[in-house]
Design a protein around this motif. Structure first.
Motif, PDB file in Angstrom:
ATOM      1  N   HIS A 212       0.933  -0.951   0.065  1.00 46.86           N
ATOM      2  CA  HIS A 212      -0.388  -0.483  -0.092  1.00 46.86           C
ATOM      3  C   HIS A 212       1.127   1.251  -0.169  1.00 46.86           C
ATOM      4  N   ARG A 219       4.706   8.276  -8.709  1.00 50.13           N
ATOM      5  CA  ARG A 219       3.679   9.579  -8.174  1.00 50.13           C
ATOM      6  C   ARG A 219       3.346  10.133  -9.758  1.00 50.13           C
ATOM      7  N   TRP A 225      -8.836   5.198  -9.631  1.00 50.80           N
ATOM      8  CA  TRP A 225      -9.618   3.780  -8.879  1.00 50.80           C
ATOM      9  C   TRP A 225     -10.659   3.431  -9.524  1.00 50.80           C
TER      10      TRP A 225
ATOM     11  N   ASP B 151     -12.567  13.460  -2.098  1.00 47.81           N
ATOM     12  CA  ASP B 151     -11.308  12.340  -1.718  1.00 47.81           C
ATOM     13  C   ASP B 151     -11.040  12.554  -3.288  1.00 47.81           C
ATOM     14  N   LYS B 152     -11.514  12.835  -4.526  1.00 43.48           N
ATOM     15  CA  LYS B 152     -10.647  12.438  -5.646  1.00 43.48           C
ATOM     16  C   LYS B 152     -10.337  14.008  -5.853  1.00 43.48           C
ATOM     17  N   THR B 159      -4.633   4.358   3.895  1.00 38.88           N
ATOM     18  CA  THR B 159      -5.310   2.684   3.378  1.00 38.88           C
ATOM     19  C   THR B 159      -5.951   2.764   3.405  1.00 38.88           C
ATOM     20  N   LYS B 160      -6.691   1.471   2.965  1.00 41.79           N
ATOM     21  CA  LYS B 160      -8.475   1.134   3.094  1.00 41.79           C
ATOM     22  C   LYS B 160      -7.983  -0.117   4.576  1.00 41.79           C
ATOM     23  N   GLY B 169     -11.964   5.598   2.153  1.00 42.90           N
ATOM     24  CA  GLY B 169     -12.121   6.670   1.035  1.00 42.90           C
ATOM     25  C   GLY B 169     -11.231   5.762  -0.511  1.00 42.90           C
ATOM     26  N   PHE B 170     -11.551   7.354  -0.862  1.00 43.94           N
ATOM     27  CA  PHE B 170     -10.659   6.931  -2.660  1.00 43.94           C
ATOM     28  C   PHE B 170      -9.151   7.828  -2.295  1.00 43.94           C
ATOM     29  N   PHE B 171      -8.206   6.865  -1.540  1.00 40.97           N
ATOM     30  CA  PHE B 171      -7.081   6.942  -1.319  1.00 40.97           C
ATOM     31  C   PHE B 171      -6.104   7.101  -2.021  1.00 40.97           C
ATOM     32  N   LEU B 172      -4.978   7.811  -1.486  1.00 33.49           N
ATOM     33  CA  LEU B 172      -3.504   8.080  -3.233  1.00 33.49           C
ATOM     34  C   LEU B 172      -2.773   7.049  -2.000  1.00 33.49           C
ATOM     35  N   PRO B 173      -1.481   6.920  -2.580  1.00 31.97           N
ATOM     36  CA  PRO B 173      -1.126   6.300  -1.509  1.00 31.97           C
ATOM     37  C   PRO B 173       0.127   6.587  -0.473  1.00 31.97           C
ATOM     38  N   PRO B 174       0.125   6.062   0.815  1.00 32.55           N
ATOM     39  CA  PRO B 174       0.649   7.056   1.982  1.00 32.55           C
ATOM     40  C   PRO B 174       2.506   6.617   2.021  1.00 32.55           C
ATOM     41  N   THR B 204       0.529  12.545  -2.617  1.00 32.12           N
ATOM     42  CA  THR B 204       1.966  11.717  -2.949  1.00 32.12           C
ATOM     43  C   THR B 204       1.622  11.226  -4.535  1.00 32.12           C
ATOM     44  N   LYS B 205       0.639  11.351  -5.363  1.00 27.83           N
ATOM     45  CA  LYS B 205       0.817  11.231  -6.463  1.00 27.83           C
ATOM     46  C   LYS B 205      -0.546  11.542  -7.151  1.00 27.83           C
ATOM     47  N   ILE B 207      -2.650  13.895  -9.265  1.00 24.36           N
ATOM     48  CA  ILE B 207      -4.205  13.872  -9.229  1.00 24.36           C
ATOM     49  C   ILE B 207      -4.708  14.264 -10.552  1.00 24.36           C
TER      50      ILE B 207
END
Lengths: 233, 572
Positions: A212, A219, A225, B151-152, B159-160, B169-174, B204-205, B207
């Motif tokens: 994860h 990046r 998603w 989120d988006k 993390t889920k 939610g709709f997460f970017l990687p931590p 972090t990534k 969008i």
């Protein structure tokens, strides 16, 4: 605009917020002040810049006080191959802080006089005229707080305040930060604690989380998603 | 002096440009409405070199970053603070509330920790569990689609985890945890406290093309010049202003009141221009208040008319009441194993990479509601205060404290990065008797009557703070550390911060189905004035142990969609 041109335009009153305060500064060396103002050009509001410029133009400590602080600061943080208190701008910083936070004024000014009073009484001369050995004798007697005391003696508190300002000035200066080895404050990619450090501490990243964490090579790929919120890019 | 009318009539006037106001500005302008944004401070763009503080060194500040001018240090992006010259507030008796205000475009989103937590299903219905406070009229399912959209749009890493009351939610990687955070994880888990990657609105990534990708400088509090963190100015107001052509910005404009017609409906707002000190009026079909919970309440209470003698939409006498901030307590520990660390760039994102969501069942505890734990420490950039009492930790190693000379360098170096801190941030119970009201005797420098606060913590919050300290002590010991300082006792409220200090104050215009006990309905529309909406923290019925920003954003989006529909149908 380069530094010289910028300072020139400050003096002409034609550039930047600092010029405003220079205009209102009566007397003093405007060029020296322009230099100081230029050193502190960073995200200020006009009001803040005016405040800073006004403080930079004022003088609090007299010559004898400055010399005594300089000597004390040097004894507190003696020079080494990395730098010294002059390179760290220690005196300029302490001069600024006593105007910025008036709560420092009496303890420091009074502390300096108290120190000289004691030195005259015990050695017949103010602190700066003592021999180095005598200066160490005096400092050793005020540099260590009494662990049993509820309230420390005035001269111990004075020395602690001064030492705090000297040490903080050194480690917030370019030479001090370099000596400490701090490596940030620049664009960078964080990809976790170096492996050898993890090993040294007997730690590792949790297996379950590994998939994860950010893959730093992806990046710049636009995030997408699925409907369940799973990242698919 | 006459009131000067702005010639244009807008569809919507929005008061405030923080999280709620920014979101309303974006959604309403993009849907084709003409919008006026009225903000009490100046325009702010962290990409403007004249306003930038990111990547500055401590020595570029004559005070080396000290907090003598800005509450969170010289490089913090925020203009404002707990005290603002010319804008006082007062307290009833010996009660105390510290009111933190921003005066800039983007408001407090330029400073905050970017911790972005959704409320969970239980957080909307807490009264069902313990009988305290009030339930929200809406549920998690009502707001979930908007949390997803936020989120988006804005970007959040996490993390889920599949935790019931900490919805994914709709997460970017931590980012991976730092060294002290791994120590924290070890100590916390040994104590029975859950630890997961934090959830923060930092990109972090990639969008989109407008926002940059985080370059790990740890300086979100300075507001990011490449817009890789969320600030309302950078991510909502500026793009809406540039892209739609339908947004007019009124800066340095202090709103005094909402103006009304003979039927008691809103016609716009009246403001003082701070530059020329003249009063102006902006006309609009709809008024959206987003000035912050207490500022919006102040505007309503100051908007008295024959139709609204107790303040706008306040016949229930609820405006200003149920004010509540998060609880907070902090503690530090010294971890000898972190002495003499190898130095590397450990800046990471601005704030924590790991945190602990609430993990206990209140049935077994002597207080209601929970708290989460934030962790801090590491090899940070020195700033004013670094090196103060440089060797006080000697005491724990049986060595003398104090001294001077060459040994200072060795001591500073050996302790650098060896202290770890924890902060608990929890849920308080909203009480009718904690409120802000108009002080009849005091005005600010613009002649606007100011707020007077009445706020007291109850035993619920004190016991929670005590539990925080007990937990912190166990975690520190389980990390192999030594707890620093004495545990604060009952005489110090167990270390509980003064209300207002956590800057999560909400509740002053609360949401409900009953107009007798609430100010706005499920769509943040005032019960008594159908063309006034409130999209800041005011409508919160309870604040959970989650930082309020993500919920303010989701609700503001939902309300904006409702406004667009209502205007289309000519319902308002």
């Amino acid at each position: 605009m380069d530094r010289r041109q910028s300072i020139q335009s400050l003096l002409m009153g034609s550039a930047m917020v600092g010029a405003l305060a220079l205009e209102s500064c009566v007397g003093g060396d405007k060029e020296a002040l322009a230099q100081k103002v230029w050193d502190h050009q960073y995200g200020r509001t006009p009001k803040e810049m005016e405040h800073d410029s006004r403080l930079l133009a004022e003088v609090f400590f007299n010559e004898h006080e400055q010399k005594t602080i300089h000597r004390l600061a040097h004894l507190i943080m003696p020079a080494n191959e990395h730098g010294d208190i002059d390179q760290a701008g220690t005196l300029e910083f302490i001069e600024f802080m006593v105007k910025e936070y008036p709560g420092f004024q009496s303890p420091l000014r009074g502390g300096l006089m108290g120190l000289d009073h004691r030195c005259r009484k015990e050695y017949g001369t103010p602190f700066i005229s003592l021999t180095e050995d005598q200066q160490h004798e005096v400092l050793t007697s005020i540099a260590y707080p009494d662990p049993e005391a509820q309230v420390q003696r005035q001269e111990v508190s004075f020395f602690a305040t001064l030492r705090n300002l000297v040490v903080t000035s050194y480690y917030t200066s370019a030479v001090g930060i370099a000596e400490l080895g701090y490596q940030g404050n620049q664009p960078n990619v964080w990809d976790g604690v170096p492996q050898e450090v993890l090993e040294e501490h007997g730690l590792s990243y949790p297996e379950a989380w590994m998939p994860h964490f950010l893959d730093v090579t992806k990046r710049n790929t636009q995030a997408e998603w699925d409907d369940e919120g799973n990242l698919i890019t | 002096m006459q009131i000067i009318d702005q010639s244009k009539t807008y569809d919507v006037v929005i008061v405030g440009s923080g999280a709620g106001g920014g979101m309303a500005t974006k959604v309403l302008s993009e849907s084709g409405l003409n919008v006026a944004v009225v903000e009490a401070g100046p325009y702010f763009d962290p990409a403007d070199p004249a306003q930038q503080t990111q990547f500055k060194w401590p020595y570029e500040s004559p005070r080396r970053g000290a907090s003598t001018q800005r509450a969170f240090g010289d490089f913090d992006a925020l203009y404002g603070g707990w005290e603002i010259e010319g804008e006082p507030y007062t307290q009833v008796g010996d009660t105390k509330f510290d009111w933190f205000r921003a005066r800039m475009m983007g408001g407090r989103t330029n400073h905050w920790g970017r911790i972005s937590l959704r409320f969970g299903p239980e957080d909307f219905k807490s009264k069902n569990k313990d009988g305290l406070g009030e339930n929200w009229p809406i549920s998690y399912e009502d707001i979930k689609p908007y949390y997803d959209k936020v989120d988006k749009l804005i970007g959040i890493f996490g993390t889920k985890e599949g935790l019931h009351n900490e919805p994914d939610g709709f997460f970017l990687p931590p980012p991976k945890p730092r060294l002290h955070e791994l120590y924290y994880k070890m100590g916390a888990e040994k104590t029975g406290v859950k630890v997961i990657p934090s959830r923060m609105s930092i990109v972090t990534k990639r969008i989109n093309q407008e926002r940059g990708v985080c370059y790990y400088c740890n300086q979100c509090s300075r507001s990011c010049q490449i817009y890789a963190d969320f600030s309302s100015s950078s991510c909502l107001v500026i793009p809406a202003h540039k892209n739609t052509g339908r947004v007019d910005l009124y800066m340095n404009a202090m709103v005094r009141e909402v103006t009304t017609d003979d039927e008691g409906r809103a016609t716009g707002v009246l403001y003082v221009n701070k530059e020329d000190r003249q009063e102006y009026r902006i006309k609009a079909k709809v008024v959206v208040l987003a000035a912050s919970a207490c500022s919006s309440a102040r505007i309503l209470l100051n908007s008295k008319s024959p139709q609204h003698p107790n303040g706008l939409g306040n016949s229930s006498d609820t405006v200003g009441r149920y004010l509540h901030d998060s609880t907070g307590a902090d503690r530090m520990g010294f971890v000898p194993k972190l002495m003499n660390r190898k130095i590397y760039n450990e800046d990471g994102v601005g704030g924590l990479h790991l945190y602990s969501p609430w993990w206990l069942d209140n049935k077994k505890l002597d207080f209601p509601r929970g708290y989460h734990i934030e962790v801090w420490g590491g090899l940070g950039m020195p700033s004013y205060g670094f090196g103060f009492n440089h060797n006080y930790l000697n005491e724990y190693l049986g060595l003398p404290v104090g001294g001077y000379g060459p040994k200072i360098r060795e001591e500073v170096r050996q302790y650098y990065g060896a202290v770890v801190g924890m902060s608990g941030r929890g849920e308080s119970i909203a009480l009718r008797d904690n409120y802000c009201e108009i002080d009849p005797n005091v005005v600010d420098e613009f002649g606007i009557p100011v707020l007077r606060f009445h706020y007291k913590w109850s035993d619920h919050e004190r016991k929670q703070a005590k539990h925080m300290h007990d937990t912190f002590e166990q975690i520190i010991e389980n990390m192999g550390g030594v707890v620093l300082g004495q545990k604060p006792g009952a005489d110090q409220n167990y270390g509980l911060h003064t209300p207002g200090r956590i800057i999560h104050e909400v509740g002053t215009t609360r949401m409900g189905d009953d107009p007798k006990t609430s100010v706005v309905n499920r769509f943040e529309q005032m019960h008594e004035v159908d063309n006034v909406f409130i999209v800041d923290g005011g409508p919160f019925v309870s604040q959970a142990d989650k930082n309020p920003t993500w919920t303010i954003l989701a609700l503001a989006w939902r309300t904006s969609d409702y406004i667009v529909e209502a205007l289309k149908k000519q319902n308002i």
